[in-house]
Design a protein around this motif. Structure first.
Motif: not given
Length: 83
Positions: A34-63
Motif C-alpha cells: 500500500h501507499l503511505e505518504e508517497g512511499r510503498l509499504i510492504l507488510e506480511k499479511q500476518e503482521t497486519i492482522k496482529r496490528r488490527l487485533k491489538a488495535r481493537f482488543s479493548q472492544l467488548p467481545k460481543d460488540m
C-alpha cells in the motif's frame, strides 16, 4: 538499514536477502502493498492482522462493529430525511 533496489523493465523488485531475513520474509509469504505518504509499504499479511487485533482488543467481545456502522448509517439517513 538502507539497501538499493532496482526496478526491472517489467516492474519487478527483488528484495535483497539481508532485508528479507531482517523482516522475516519467507518464500510463499503473502505481502500486502500500500501507499503511505508517497512511499510503498510492504507488510506480511500476518503482521497486519496482529496490528488490527491489538488495535481493537479493548472492544467488548460481543460488540459488532458492522452492526454499529449500520446503526450509525440509519441514524444519519433518518436525520437527512427529516431535515
Amino acid at each position: 538499514m538502507f539497501v538499493e533496489v532496482h526496478l526491472s523493465s517489467q516492474g519487478r523488485l527483488v528484495i535483497p536477502a539481508s532485508l528479507r531475513k531482517s523482516l522475516g520474509f519467507e518464500p510463499g509469504d503473502i505481502l500486502i502493498a500500500h501507499l503511505e505518504e508517497g512511499r510503498l509499504i510492504l507488510e506480511k499479511q500476518e503482521t497486519i492482522k496482529r496490528r488490527l487485533k491489538a488495535r481493537f482488543s479493548q472492544l467488548p467481545k460481543d460488540m459488532s462493529l458492522a452492526d454499529e456502522l449500520v446503526a450509525e448509517r440509519r441514524e444519519e439517513t433518518n436525520r437527512e430525511e427529516t431535515a
